[in-house]
Design an enzyme around this catalytic site. Sequence first.
Site, PDB file in Angstrom:
ATOM      1  N   LYS A  11       0.838  -1.214   0.000  1.00  0.00           N
ATOM      2  CA  LYS A  11       0.000   0.000   0.000  1.00  0.00           C
ATOM      3  C   LYS A  11       0.857   1.242   0.000  1.00  0.00           C
ATOM      4  O   LYS A  11       2.034   1.226   0.357  1.00  0.00           O
ATOM      5  CB  LYS A  11      -0.935   0.013   1.215  1.00  0.00           C
ATOM      6  CG  LYS A  11      -0.248  -0.059   2.601  1.00  0.00           C
ATOM      7  CD  LYS A  11       0.341   1.242   3.121  1.00  0.00           C
ATOM      8  CE  LYS A  11       1.032   1.104   4.466  1.00  0.00           C
ATOM      9  NZ  LYS A  11       1.847   2.260   4.836  1.00  0.00           N
ATOM     10  N   ASP A 141      -1.768  -2.014  10.105  1.00  0.00           N
ATOM     11  CA  ASP A 141      -2.034  -2.009   8.661  1.00  0.00           C
ATOM     12  C   ASP A 141      -2.690  -3.297   8.159  1.00  0.00           C
ATOM     13  O   ASP A 141      -3.075  -3.374   6.987  1.00  0.00           O
ATOM     14  CB  ASP A 141      -0.723  -1.842   7.876  1.00  0.00           C
ATOM     15  CG  ASP A 141      -0.119  -0.455   8.023  1.00  0.00           C
ATOM     16  OD1 ASP A 141      -0.858   0.486   8.360  1.00  0.00           O
ATOM     17  OD2 ASP A 141       1.094  -0.330   7.787  1.00  0.00           O
TER      18      ASP A 141
HETATM   19  O1  C5P Z   1       1.024  -1.962  14.247  1.00  0.00           O
HETATM   20  P1  C5P Z   1       2.425  -2.204  13.794  1.00  0.00           P
HETATM   21  O2  C5P Z   1       3.091  -3.308  14.572  1.00  0.00           O
HETATM   22  O3  C5P Z   1       2.573  -2.351  12.319  1.00  0.00           O
HETATM   23  O4  C5P Z   1       3.230  -0.869  14.186  1.00  0.00           O
HETATM   24  C1  C5P Z   1       4.628  -0.822  14.282  1.00  0.00           C
HETATM   25  C2  C5P Z   1       5.019   0.278  15.244  1.00  0.00           C
HETATM   26  O5  C5P Z   1       4.688   1.551  14.707  1.00  0.00           O
HETATM   27  C3  C5P Z   1       4.282   0.222  16.569  1.00  0.00           C
HETATM   28  O6  C5P Z   1       4.952  -0.594  17.496  1.00  0.00           O
HETATM   29  C4  C5P Z   1       4.291   1.679  17.011  1.00  0.00           C
HETATM   30  O7  C5P Z   1       5.528   1.987  17.598  1.00  0.00           O
HETATM   31  C5  C5P Z   1       4.210   2.436  15.708  1.00  0.00           C
HETATM   32  N1  C5P Z   1       2.840   2.854  15.376  1.00  0.00           N
HETATM   33  C6  C5P Z   1       2.282   3.919  16.070  1.00  0.00           C
HETATM   34  N2  C5P Z   1       1.001   4.327  15.783  1.00  0.00           N
HETATM   35  C7  C5P Z   1       0.283   3.727  14.814  1.00  0.00           C
HETATM   36  C8  C5P Z   1       0.847   2.639  14.082  1.00  0.00           C
HETATM   37  C9  C5P Z   1       2.130   2.237  14.389  1.00  0.00           C
HETATM   38  O8  C5P Z   1       2.915   4.498  16.957  1.00  0.00           O
HETATM   39  N3  C5P Z   1      -0.956   4.141  14.557  1.00  0.00           N
END
Ligand code: C5P
Length: 301
Positions: A11, A141
């Site tokens: 994406k 995501d």
């Molecule tokens: O959700 P995901 O594991 O893909 O996110 C990776 C990192 O990105 C999270 O651990 C967080 O530190 C940061 N993140 C965030 N806010 C979001 C999405 C991701 O702070 N909305």
Amino acid sequence: MIEVKVRVPGKVNLALRAGARRADGYHSLATVFMALSLADEITVTPGAAGSVTAAVTGEGHESVGSGPDNLAVRAALLLRDRHGTPDLGAHLAIDKRIPVAGGMAGGSADAAGALLACARLWELDVTQDDLLDLAAALGADVPFVLIGGCALGLNRGDRVTPVLSRGSFHWVLALAAQGLSTAEVFRRFDQRGDAAAPEPPPVPPALLNALAQGNAAALGATLVNDLAPAALSLAPELRRTLDAGLEAGAVGAVISGSGPTVALLARDEDAATTLAVRLSSEGVAKRLLKVQGPVPGAQFV
Ligand code: C5P
């Protein structure tokens, strides 16, 4: 042998508006995703009873673990724990095209693919809403990759609603040599004090109009990414890629998600070809890829 194969898209965030860090460590987002024609393929076969294993091939596979930390393996285990029985096993063959640590949801795509493929392999009685719940537990995501197309993402980006778009948009992706960690980019965003408020600023209404009208020039003018200053402070060379893309005729340029992939929007398919040719002599990217979107989310092949 039974085999289930799925294709899962990467994406780009057309808009990524971010609020301040919350108590749970995440940031509230208002984001618009577009699924692109750059996809990983996951082939799932039955595994030894109770075991979930993975093997990763393709673009950047050396830096993706295949053990229990692999997000696709975690997805399969979560699905089995919530909706299956402990004896179920699977082997996931993950063939990567989406750049690793590129800001294009590659790891999330693999997790979404594992959910869909294992649900079919194990013949589980799960609904799309069940899968979306598991997806949100795996990463911000992951729900979007299940639905694909174009969508508005709220909360952590995991609460997704489809948005209208018309026709196809043509992009040139400039892939960087080094990845960026999403968590690190958000930490830099916090250190810089880039959040204006706890809640994110709104997605520009003009962006949603441009999408609905299929107007590439108008879409290009409204692309926005609140993580760009943080990503640029960690990878300053991306500034040159953005500038070179605009100088070479892109109607818009944006860092994808937390970067470092730069997405350059072209007026149409021919313009994307011209743009890729012009940029190829400038040495501003490890690789240039022509893609289009929106495309569907995770799909059986
Ligand atoms: O959700 P995901 O594991 O893909 O996110 C990776 C990192 O990105 C999270 O651990 C967080 O530190 C940061 N993140 C965030 N806010 C979001 C999405 C991701 O702070 N909305």
